[in-house]
Write a protein that holds these residues in place. Structure first.
Motif, PDB file in Angstrom:
ATOM      1  N   LYS A 161       0.810  -1.217   0.000  1.00  0.00           N
ATOM      2  CA  LYS A 161       0.000   0.000   0.000  1.00  0.00           C
ATOM      3  C   LYS A 161       0.850   1.276   0.000  1.00  0.00           C
ATOM      4  O   LYS A 161       0.344   2.366  -0.271  1.00  0.00           O
ATOM      5  CB  LYS A 161      -0.926   0.010   1.209  1.00  0.00           C
ATOM      6  N   ASN A 162       2.147   1.135   0.299  1.00  0.00           N
ATOM      7  CA  ASN A 162       3.019   2.314   0.372  1.00  0.00           C
ATOM      8  C   ASN A 162       3.794   2.594  -0.910  1.00  0.00           C
ATOM      9  O   ASN A 162       4.561   3.553  -0.960  1.00  0.00           O
ATOM     10  CB  ASN A 162       4.019   2.158   1.524  1.00  0.00           C
ATOM     11  N   ILE A 163       3.596   1.758  -1.910  1.00  0.00           N
ATOM     12  CA  ILE A 163       4.349   1.936  -3.152  1.00  0.00           C
ATOM     13  C   ILE A 163       3.393   1.916  -4.343  1.00  0.00           C
ATOM     14  O   ILE A 163       2.266   1.418  -4.260  1.00  0.00           O
ATOM     15  CB  ILE A 163       5.419   0.838  -3.314  1.00  0.00           C
ATOM     16  N   LEU A 164       3.875   2.479  -5.468  1.00  0.00           N
ATOM     17  CA  LEU A 164       3.037   2.554  -6.669  1.00  0.00           C
ATOM     18  C   LEU A 164       3.042   1.242  -7.444  1.00  0.00           C
ATOM     19  O   LEU A 164       2.000   0.751  -7.870  1.00  0.00           O
ATOM     20  CB  LEU A 164       3.537   3.687  -7.580  1.00  0.00           C
ATOM     21  N   ALA A 165       4.228   0.698  -7.654  1.00  0.00           N
ATOM     22  CA  ALA A 165       4.354  -0.527  -8.450  1.00  0.00           C
ATOM     23  C   ALA A 165       5.740  -1.109  -8.208  1.00  0.00           C
ATOM     24  O   ALA A 165       6.606  -0.473  -7.588  1.00  0.00           O
ATOM     25  CB  ALA A 165       4.159  -0.225  -9.929  1.00  0.00           C
ATOM     26  N   VAL A 166       5.933  -2.338  -8.690  1.00  0.00           N
ATOM     27  CA  VAL A 166       7.214  -3.019  -8.525  1.00  0.00           C
ATOM     28  C   VAL A 166       7.707  -3.485  -9.890  1.00  0.00           C
ATOM     29  O   VAL A 166       6.930  -3.988 -10.707  1.00  0.00           O
ATOM     30  CB  VAL A 166       7.079  -4.230  -7.571  1.00  0.00           C
ATOM     31  N   ILE A 167       8.998  -3.286 -10.151  1.00  0.00           N
ATOM     32  CA  ILE A 167       9.648  -3.831 -11.350  1.00  0.00           C
ATOM     33  C   ILE A 167      10.729  -4.777 -10.859  1.00  0.00           C
ATOM     34  O   ILE A 167      11.663  -4.353 -10.184  1.00  0.00           O
ATOM     35  CB  ILE A 167      10.247  -2.728 -12.238  1.00  0.00           C
ATOM     36  N   GLY A 168      10.597  -6.050 -11.191  1.00  0.00           N
ATOM     37  CA  GLY A 168      11.461  -7.051 -10.587  1.00  0.00           C
ATOM     38  C   GLY A 168      11.035  -7.206  -9.138  1.00  0.00           C
ATOM     39  O   GLY A 168       9.879  -7.535  -8.851  1.00  0.00           O
ATOM     40  N   TYR A 169      11.947  -6.953  -8.218  1.00  0.00           N
ATOM     41  CA  TYR A 169      11.621  -6.978  -6.796  1.00  0.00           C
ATOM     42  C   TYR A 169      11.617  -5.574  -6.187  1.00  0.00           C
ATOM     43  O   TYR A 169      11.355  -5.425  -4.993  1.00  0.00           O
ATOM     44  CB  TYR A 169      12.634  -7.848  -6.039  1.00  0.00           C
ATOM     45  N   VAL A 170      11.925  -4.571  -6.994  1.00  0.00           N
ATOM     46  CA  VAL A 170      12.185  -3.217  -6.485  1.00  0.00           C
ATOM     47  C   VAL A 170      11.026  -2.280  -6.815  1.00  0.00           C
ATOM     48  O   VAL A 170      10.563  -2.240  -7.966  1.00  0.00           O
ATOM     49  CB  VAL A 170      13.497  -2.666  -7.073  1.00  0.00           C
ATOM     50  N   PRO A 171      10.549  -1.498  -5.850  1.00  0.00           N
ATOM     51  CA  PRO A 171       9.494  -0.518  -6.133  1.00  0.00           C
ATOM     52  C   PRO A 171       9.966   0.534  -7.145  1.00  0.00           C
ATOM     53  O   PRO A 171      11.156   0.879  -7.212  1.00  0.00           O
ATOM     54  CB  PRO A 171       9.236   0.132  -4.767  1.00  0.00           C
ATOM     55  N   VAL A 172       9.019   1.058  -7.892  1.00  0.00           N
ATOM     56  CA  VAL A 172       9.325   2.103  -8.879  1.00  0.00           C
ATOM     57  C   VAL A 172       9.982   3.303  -8.202  1.00  0.00           C
ATOM     58  O   VAL A 172      10.924   3.908  -8.729  1.00  0.00           O
ATOM     59  CB  VAL A 172       8.028   2.526  -9.604  1.00  0.00           C
ATOM     60  N   GLU A 173       9.480   3.649  -7.005  1.00  0.00           N
ATOM     61  CA  GLU A 173      10.024   4.811  -6.301  1.00  0.00           C
ATOM     62  C   GLU A 173      11.502   4.618  -5.916  1.00  0.00           C
ATOM     63  O   GLU A 173      12.245   5.592  -5.805  1.00  0.00           O
ATOM     64  CB  GLU A 173       9.206   5.096  -5.039  1.00  0.00           C
ATOM     65  N   GLU A 174      11.886   3.356  -5.708  1.00  0.00           N
ATOM     66  CA  GLU A 174      13.292   3.073  -5.387  1.00  0.00           C
ATOM     67  C   GLU A 174      14.173   3.320  -6.607  1.00  0.00           C
ATOM     68  O   GLU A 174      15.271   3.877  -6.494  1.00  0.00           O
ATOM     69  CB  GLU A 174      13.430   1.630  -4.905  1.00  0.00           C
ATOM     70  N   TYR A 175      13.694   2.916  -7.790  1.00  0.00           N
ATOM     71  CA  TYR A 175      14.434   3.233  -9.018  1.00  0.00           C
ATOM     72  C   TYR A 175      14.554   4.748  -9.182  1.00  0.00           C
ATOM     73  O   TYR A 175      15.595   5.264  -9.591  1.00  0.00           O
ATOM     74  CB  TYR A 175      13.725   2.642 -10.231  1.00  0.00           C
ATOM     75  N   MET A 176      13.468   5.454  -8.849  1.00  0.00           N
ATOM     76  CA  MET A 176      13.510   6.908  -8.910  1.00  0.00           C
ATOM     77  C   MET A 176      14.578   7.450  -7.963  1.00  0.00           C
ATOM     78  O   MET A 176      15.290   8.410  -8.289  1.00  0.00           O
ATOM     79  CB  MET A 176      12.142   7.498  -8.541  1.00  0.00           C
ATOM     80  N   PHE A 177      14.705   6.807  -6.793  1.00  0.00           N
ATOM     81  CA  PHE A 177      15.651   7.289  -5.797  1.00  0.00           C
ATOM     82  C   PHE A 177      17.091   7.185  -6.290  1.00  0.00           C
ATOM     83  O   PHE A 177      17.930   8.034  -5.932  1.00  0.00           O
ATOM     84  CB  PHE A 177      15.483   6.501  -4.489  1.00  0.00           C
ATOM     85  N   PHE A 178      17.401   6.159  -7.097  1.00  0.00           N
ATOM     86  CA  PHE A 178      18.761   6.046  -7.639  1.00  0.00           C
ATOM     87  C   PHE A 178      19.159   7.341  -8.342  1.00  0.00           C
ATOM     88  O   PHE A 178      20.280   7.852  -8.190  1.00  0.00           O
ATOM     89  CB  PHE A 178      18.863   4.897  -8.645  1.00  0.00           C
TER      90      PHE A 178
END
Length: 607
Positions: free
Chosen positions: A64-81
């Protein structure tokens, strides 16, 4: 309830917006390329590692705290990179851009070797240890993964830029520590609100602060070190290329050849290079600081490579001018003028036309340095050597115009009218304006796309030089009279030209004319400058975007001198702006007045 995207919207993206609003005038094509490259490498290198540790439950996220997941990683985490890389890179730009890169080279072979290899050895051992303790399901898993993932990258970057990082230790530390502390604070907020969770089974359970595991602090520290070190690797390699122009002759472009050259510069140990070019540049900077505090301040806002070569150009023009002005004997003046003319002839002996340049086939000019060592001071020789290293992309015609200005002084010609004043100013300053355009275009890696527009920009640069020179003359009536016995005030301004010129040139008693008369002379010359000033700015829109604001800063700081003369109730001995006035003028020009030139259609193209 805070979500991951909320963390970005509230805590990270606004910081980027603030930093971008501060740094946008300093973000050149090279800075954009550097930032894009570091972001790409961070994204590519971190993606598989992040998927790996989330797969092994080192981090956890509630759906509920994330938008979506690609692989095992939330989209927002990719954004954070990307977000962290951009944020730290912008902050590092603020911290590290102010000193020329070449002044942070380490030429001591012993210390260079120790600084390079001891950390690399320690990092290699740490990587091995990290790999051994990164056992899934154990309390050392997260720590071990951070160590084996980060150490190889730091080792690679340290090999090429570790010494540079250490030489800039204060600014490096600030560039790393501030975003690390901020991201730790944000991380603590997110962990408290359960936006993400660190698995206790794969963590040491050591907390730096409430709800802030040691591994998280270490992660932010190490990643910021990587980002700053990566940025400094670019700065070091480009600084080396800016300094050793014949070893690294290609200018900025997106070509494979250029990037190969910069990789070669990255791995090159500066301790294996001659320190002579850097010592020469130090002399050039000392000339600048002594002779023109206005240009010294204005030069700070230019991109690094442009600034360095403008310093060299200005220093050469300054010392050659002083060689003529500081010599009281006319015969010796003529000898010095002949020496300067001989040197310029040697610099451009291979040129077939006045504006022929050797960008594609630069070679070191054949100069009789043995003779110049005998006849020049150390400072003069340094400036001569420095200009010889960048002369390959400069045209010869403006240098010969500069000589015409010196010849005017040696012959003691009188400025009869405004036409003479404009001609003299064209010789001694319009020529420098034209050369500045060549420096800016070459170091920015762009060309003006047609000959007519190129000629227009050169004319406007010459006109700008004339304007600034006339302002300087209006300020220096007393100084020129007392120290040089010289007058550049048009004789047509004077009621009795013969008598006034005698007072100014022969008697060297300018105050005898009275403050009101001196101020009248200055006011008329400033009016002449004002008539040409707006026209001279028309060429700015065709310059590379990263130098438009700095050019405006330089002109406005000089123009501030004219305002100081006009505002003074009596003619001032030497009008000037204080440090804070220069800063205020610079900020206004850079962030406000320059905006009109950023919305012009860009007429430049990459080479």
């Amino acid at each position: 309830m805070l979500t991951y995207i909320d963390v970005h919207l509230i805590y990270t993206l606004p910081i980027i917006a603030v930093l971008a609003s501060i740094t946008w005038p300093f973000i050149s094509r090279l800075e954009l390329f550097k930032m894009a490259f570091v972001c790409t490498m961070a994204f590519v290198y971190t993606t598989p590692w992040d998927n790996y540790i989330i797969f092994h439950n080192a981090w956890m996220y509630k759906p509920k705290n994330i938008l979506a997941v690609i692989g095992y990683v939330p989209v927002e985490e990719y954004m954070f990179f990307v977000i962290q890389t951009v944020m730290t890179s912008l902050w590092a730009l603020i911290c590290t851009r102010w000193c020329p890169a070449c002044f942070n080279f380490n030429y001591n072979k012993t210390s260079y070797t120790l600084i390079r290899w001891i950390p690399i050895l320690a990092l290699a051992l740490t990587a091995i240890k990290g790999y051994n303790i990164a056992v899934p399901g154990t309390d050392t898993f997260y720590l071990g993964c951070i160590l084996w993932w980060s150490c190889p990258v730091i080792m690679f970057l340290w090999y090429g830029a570790g010494n540079y990082f250490v030489k800039k230790s204060t600014s490096s530390a600030i560039a790393v520590i501030v975003p690390t502390l901020y991201l730790c604070w944000v991380d603590r907020i997110a962990l408290k609100d359960d936006v993400w969770h660190i698995n206790e089974k794969t963590s040491l359970e050591i907390f730096i602060a409430d709800d802030l595991p040691f591994e998280e602090c270490l992660f932010f520290l190490i990643t910021n070190v990587i980002i700053v070190l990566g940025s400094m690797a670019f700065d070091k390699s480009h600084g080396l290329a800016d300094t050793y122009t014949f070893d690294f002759p290609l200018r900025y472009s997106a070509s494979w050849k250029y990037n190969s050259q910069q990789m070669r510069a990255f791995v090159t140990a500066e301790c294996d290079m001659s320190p002579s070019p850097v010592n020469d540049i130090r002399h050039c900077l000392n000339v600048l600081k002594t002779a023109s505090k206005s240009f010294d301040v204005a030069s700070l806002v230019f991109p690094a490579g442009v600034r360095l070569h403008l310093i060299i150009l200005y220093a050469f023009c300054r010392v050659t001018d002083d060689m003529i002005d500081s010599e009281p004997n006319v015969g010796v003046k003529k000898q010095k003028l002949t020496l300067i003319e001989k040197f310029i002839g040697e610099l451009f002996a291979d040129r077939s036309a006045d504006y022929d340049v050797k960008k594609s086939t630069p070679r070191e000019p054949e100069v009789d340095w043995q003779r110049y060592r005998k006849e020049l001071t150390d400072e003069e020789l340094s400036c001569f050597r420095a200009i010889s290293r960048i002369s390959f992309y400069l045209p010869r015609k403006p240098f010969y115009e500069l000589l015409d200005g010196y010849r005017w002084d040696v012959e003691g010609k009188v400025v009869q009218n405004e036409a003479d004043l404009m001609l003299y100013s064209s010789y001694v300053a319009g020529s420098v304006g034209a050369l500045c355009v060549y420096v800016m275009m070459h170091k920015s890696g762009v060309n003006i796309d047609d000959d007519a527009r190129h000629d227009f920009v050169i004319r406007k640069a010459q006109q700008m030089g004339q304007v600034l020179q006339i302002v300087n003359i209006s300020r220096d009536i007393v100084t020129d009279s007392e120290t040089l016995g010289r007058c550049y005030v048009p004789a047509e301004y004077m009621d009795d030209a013969a008598a006034d010129l005698k007072v100014l040139c022969a008697d060297r008693k300018p105050w005898t004319l009275g403050s009101d008369k001196l101020k009248t002379f200055a006011a008329r010359m400033i009016d002449l400058a004002n008539r040409h000033q707006l026209e001279s700015l028309e060429g700015i829109r065709y310059l590379p975007y990263e130098v438009r604001g700095p050019v405006l800063v330089a002109t406005d700081i000089y123009r501030g001198v004219a305002c100081a003369v006009q505002a003074s109730p009596a003619y001032p001995r030497r009008a000037s702006l204080n440090k804070w006035d220069k800063i205020l003028v610079g900020v206004n020009s850079l962030y406000v007045k320059s905006l009109r030139y950023f919305f012009q259609t860009e007429r430049c193209k990459r080479c």
